[in-house]
Motif scaffolding. Structure first.
Motif, short mmCIF file in Angstrom:
data_model
loop_
_atom_site.label_atom_id
_atom_site.label_comp_id
_atom_site.label_asym_id
_atom_site.label_seq_id
_atom_site.Cartn_x
_atom_site.Cartn_y
_atom_site.Cartn_z
N ARG A 197 -10.56 4.69 2.44
CA ARG A 197 -11.19 4.04 3.87
C ARG A 197 -11.64 2.87 2.51
O ARG A 197 -11.93 2.01 2.33
CB ARG A 197 -11.17 4.89 4.69
CG ARG A 197 -12.36 4.14 5.52
CD ARG A 197 -13.04 4.33 6.57
NE ARG A 197 -14.22 5.13 6.02
CZ ARG A 197 -15.80 4.33 5.81
NH1 ARG A 197 -15.36 3.18 5.82
NH2 ARG A 197 -16.65 5.19 5.43
N LEU A 198 -12.34 4.31 1.89
CA LEU A 198 -13.49 2.21 1.19
C LEU A 198 -12.51 1.60 0.27
O LEU A 198 -13.22 0.58 0.47
CB LEU A 198 -14.31 3.70 0.68
CG LEU A 198 -15.46 3.65 1.43
CD1 LEU A 198 -16.55 4.81 0.34
CD2 LEU A 198 -16.59 2.99 2.48
N ARG A 199 -11.40 1.83 -0.59
CA ARG A 199 -10.81 1.54 -0.85
C ARG A 199 -10.13 0.45 -0.35
O ARG A 199 -9.78 -0.96 -0.53
CB ARG A 199 -9.51 1.94 -2.06
CG ARG A 199 -10.34 3.02 -2.84
CD ARG A 199 -10.37 2.35 -4.31
NE ARG A 199 -10.09 2.25 -4.70
CZ ARG A 199 -10.30 1.46 -6.30
NH1 ARG A 199 -11.50 1.60 -6.84
NH2 ARG A 199 -9.09 1.17 -7.23
N ARG A 200 -9.60 0.87 0.64
CA ARG A 200 -8.75 -0.49 1.72
C ARG A 200 -10.43 -1.45 2.31
O ARG A 200 -9.42 -2.48 2.33
CB ARG A 200 -8.56 0.46 2.63
CG ARG A 200 -7.22 0.90 2.79
CD ARG A 200 -6.68 1.28 3.80
NE ARG A 200 -7.01 1.88 5.24
CZ ARG A 200 -7.14 3.27 4.93
NH1 ARG A 200 -6.50 3.83 4.05
NH2 ARG A 200 -7.91 3.75 5.79
N SER A 201 -11.22 -1.26 2.24
CA SER A 201 -12.17 -2.11 2.82
C SER A 201 -12.67 -3.22 1.42
O SER A 201 -13.34 -3.94 1.58
CB SER A 201 -13.28 -1.72 3.63
OG SER A 201 -14.32 -0.84 2.74
N GLY A 202 -12.41 -2.97 0.35
CA GLY A 202 -12.78 -3.26 -0.72
C GLY A 202 -14.58 -3.37 -0.88
O GLY A 202 -14.83 -4.35 -1.99
N SER A 234 -8.27 -2.75 -9.36
CA SER A 234 -8.37 -3.38 -9.63
C SER A 234 -8.83 -3.80 -11.33
O SER A 234 -9.32 -2.63 -11.90
CB SER A 234 -9.60 -4.85 -8.72
OG SER A 234 -10.54 -4.44 -8.90
N ALA A 235 -9.83 -4.84 -11.97
CA ALA A 235 -10.09 -4.47 -13.17
C ALA A 235 -10.92 -3.70 -12.93
O ALA A 235 -11.51 -3.48 -14.09
CB ALA A 235 -10.04 -6.09 -13.82
N ALA A 236 -11.97 -4.09 -12.28
CA ALA A 236 -13.62 -3.11 -11.67
C ALA A 236 -12.94 -1.90 -12.17
O ALA A 236 -14.33 -1.13 -12.54
CB ALA A 236 -14.54 -3.51 -10.69
N ASP A 237 -12.08 -1.08 -11.99
CA ASP A 237 -11.46 0.04 -12.16
C ASP A 237 -11.27 1.03 -13.82
O ASP A 237 -10.78 1.48 -14.20
CB ASP A 237 -10.46 0.73 -11.41
CG ASP A 237 -10.66 0.69 -9.65
OD1 ASP A 237 -11.72 0.87 -9.31
OD2 ASP A 237 -10.05 -0.27 -9.47
N GLU A 238 -11.19 -0.30 -14.49
CA GLU A 238 -10.17 -0.43 -15.85
C GLU A 238 -11.80 0.77 -16.32
O GLU A 238 -10.92 2.00 -17.28
CB GLU A 238 -10.49 -1.95 -16.57
CG GLU A 238 -9.70 -1.44 -18.01
CD GLU A 238 -9.13 -2.27 -18.55
OE1 GLU A 238 -8.96 -2.21 -19.65
OE2 GLU A 238 -9.22 -3.88 -18.11
#
Length: 524
Positions: A197-202, A234-238
């Motif tokens: 859910r948190l991932r869906r909300s960004g 996203s790139a923030a997870d790299e």
């Protein structure tokens, strides 16, 4: 009687009146009991002792009543929808499918309208979601502040405080506090749902929560948490995923590598692109152009760190395995940008080993490209690999893609996905359509629903038994457009009376009418 009379009665009941005598009765004539039947006398004495204990009980200090639930400004369910909810929670309606299968659809629709549940229905809703965790987000949202208030009074509903919803009443501060509490105290399934859910909300909170407890999580849990990161990747997870490449679990390492390969700008994608260029090169031009393949000759330490196991788990040859893993993890733009060719053109090129005596690598290359298209959600490549809507029942379904096309279909836009599946069913029927239908958005589009009804008609006429299509039939009850109810009812009327198909189609028609009514009631 003595002060431990109740214990004496309890012990006598456990041992039996034939092994232990009855205790004496309380003082006073009113306490006399008939002892001719010891078992009945034991019950009479227990009743007398209960009255005595209650009469002598002292009142407890007054308890401050809890503050009332917060106000809920959302509109209440329409009256007809409220009655329908009672039927759904009851779980039985003559002539329809299992209503438990329709309840999730009703809850999702009610939530889209932002209704609140009638107060009288909230306890039953909370009881239902206690047993069915997949319903909890929708139930907690529908129950609103009253549901959270009731959960504070009843420990059986404590899951409510661990269930995150998209728009919790109380604002952002309550949401953050609720999320952290859920992450610390929730069940595993609830924690995975929270991450999704948190991932869906960004929100960046998902990665923060996961990073904070990563080293203490079990390997199997780390794997499923990583899988939840597909949402909103996203790139923030790299940097987090690069670190996971060194995880002690090989499955975690493989999943981290797969996630990184979907980020075309990631360092892992760049490393895989370089390996892919060495493995496949465009040779020649025009009519003489071909793809020359030179698979890896070893799985070095760098490849292993990037998620490629040195030994094939599938029984394929080692070089074919390494080759497929490299191509599937490389950005698809490597091929189109550097060759100047569209996916359709690349798929038509002949494929040959650089060794004239080497094997044919066409199927391996196309299969790896298909995995890359699914992984990278590349619509152009998925469309090219699927090919046009199928025109034949045998062989690959309409294009050069080996294996089932359901995963590639899931990459396409919803309408295109439904149209492709409808065309497949028109040609091939329902026998191989289960996974394809499962990839389509529900309710199915009218053209797809019409194709399914026509296929049901052909199946009934062929003499096949309904249970040979049980998976698809179960899906139609939830996904077929309700507007097809008259057509299905007509099929039921035309079927042999009292036959399996007549009963199955009549039940399906009634279920579709039920769904149409429940959705219309929610619309007001």
């Amino acid at each position: 009687m003595t002060t431990d009379t109740w214990q004496e009665l309890h012990t006598t009941a456990l041992l039996g009146t034939d092994r232990r005598p009855l205790p004496p009765a309380p003082d006073g004539p009113a306490a006399e009991v008939d002892r001719s039947d010891p078992a009945t006398a034991l019950l009479d004495l227990a009743a007398l002792e209960t009255v005595r204990r209650r009469a002598g009980a002292r009142p407890e200090p007054a308890v401050e009543p809890p503050a009332p639930a917060a106000a809920d400004s959302r509109p209440e369910l329409p009256a007809a929808a409220g009655r329908r909810l009672t039927v759904l929670l009851g779980g039985h309606h003559t002539g329809t499918a299992n209503l438990g299968e329709l309840l999730p659809q009703w809850l999702a629709a009610a939530r889209r309208y932002d209704y609140r549940a009638p107060a009288a229905a909230v306890p039953a809703l909370l009881d239902t979601a206690r047993a069915r965790s997949e319903l909890r987000p929708d139930v907690v949202a529908l129950a609103g502040p009253l549901g959270r208030w009731l959960a504070r009074q009843n420990p059986d509903w404590k899951y409510v405080h661990r269930t995150a919803v998209e728009h919790p009443v109380g604002g952002a501060s309550e949401s953050v506090e609720s999320d952290r509490l859920l992450w610390q105290e929730g069940l595993f399934a609830e924690r995975v749902t929270l991450i999704s859910r948190l991932r869906r909300s960004g929100s960046p909170t998902a990665l923060e929560l996961l990073a904070g407890t990563w080293s203490t999580e079990r390997a199997e849990d780390r794997l499923l948490f990583l899988d939840a990161l597909h949402e909103g990747l996203s790139a923030a997870d790299e940097s987090f995923l690069e670190a996971a490449l060194g995880d002690r679990s090989k499955n975690v390492r493989a999943t981290a590598a797969e996630l990184l390969s979907t980020l075309p700008e990631s360092a892992l994608a760049a490393r895989m692109a370089e390996r892919a260029r060495s493995a496949v090169q465009l040779d020649g031009a025009g009519r003489t152009a071909r793809l020359a393949v030179s698979p890896p000759v070893e799985c070095d330490a760098g490849m292993q760190r990037d998620g490629i196991p040195p030994k094939s788990p599938t029984g394929r040859g080692q070089r074919a395995w390494w080759f497929g893993e490299v191509i599937a993890a490389a950005p698809l733009t490597v091929w189109t940008t550097e060759s100047g060719l569209a996916p359709e053109q690349l798929l038509r090129l002949p494929v040959a080993d650089t060794d004239p005596d080497g094997p044919d690598w066409t199927e391996d290359l196309h299969e790896a490209w298909a995995r890359a298209a699914v992984r990278q959600r590349d619509v152009g490549w998925a469309r090219a690999l699927l090919g046009p809507a199928p025109r034949r029942a045998a062989g690959r379904p309409g294009g050069p893609t080996p294996g089932a096309p359901a995963r590639l279909l899931a990459v396409l836009p919803e309408d295109e996905r439904a149209a492709w599946t409808a065309a497949f069913i028109q040609v091939n029927g329902l026998g191989e359509a289960f996974q394809l239908l499962g990839s389509c958005a529900t309710p199915w589009t009218p053209p797809l629903s019409t194709a399914v009804v026509a296929a049901l008609e052909r199946a009934a006429a062929s003499g096949a038994y309904p249970w040979s299509h049980s998976g698809v039939l179960g899906m139609t009850e939830r996904a077929l457009a309700p507007g097809t109810a008259p057509a299905v009812a007509a099929l039921a009327a035309d079927a042999t009376p009292n036959s399996a198909w007549a009963d199955t189609l009549a039940r399906l028609a009634e279920t579709l009418r039920f769904r149409a009514a429940m959705l219309a009631e929610l619309a007001g």
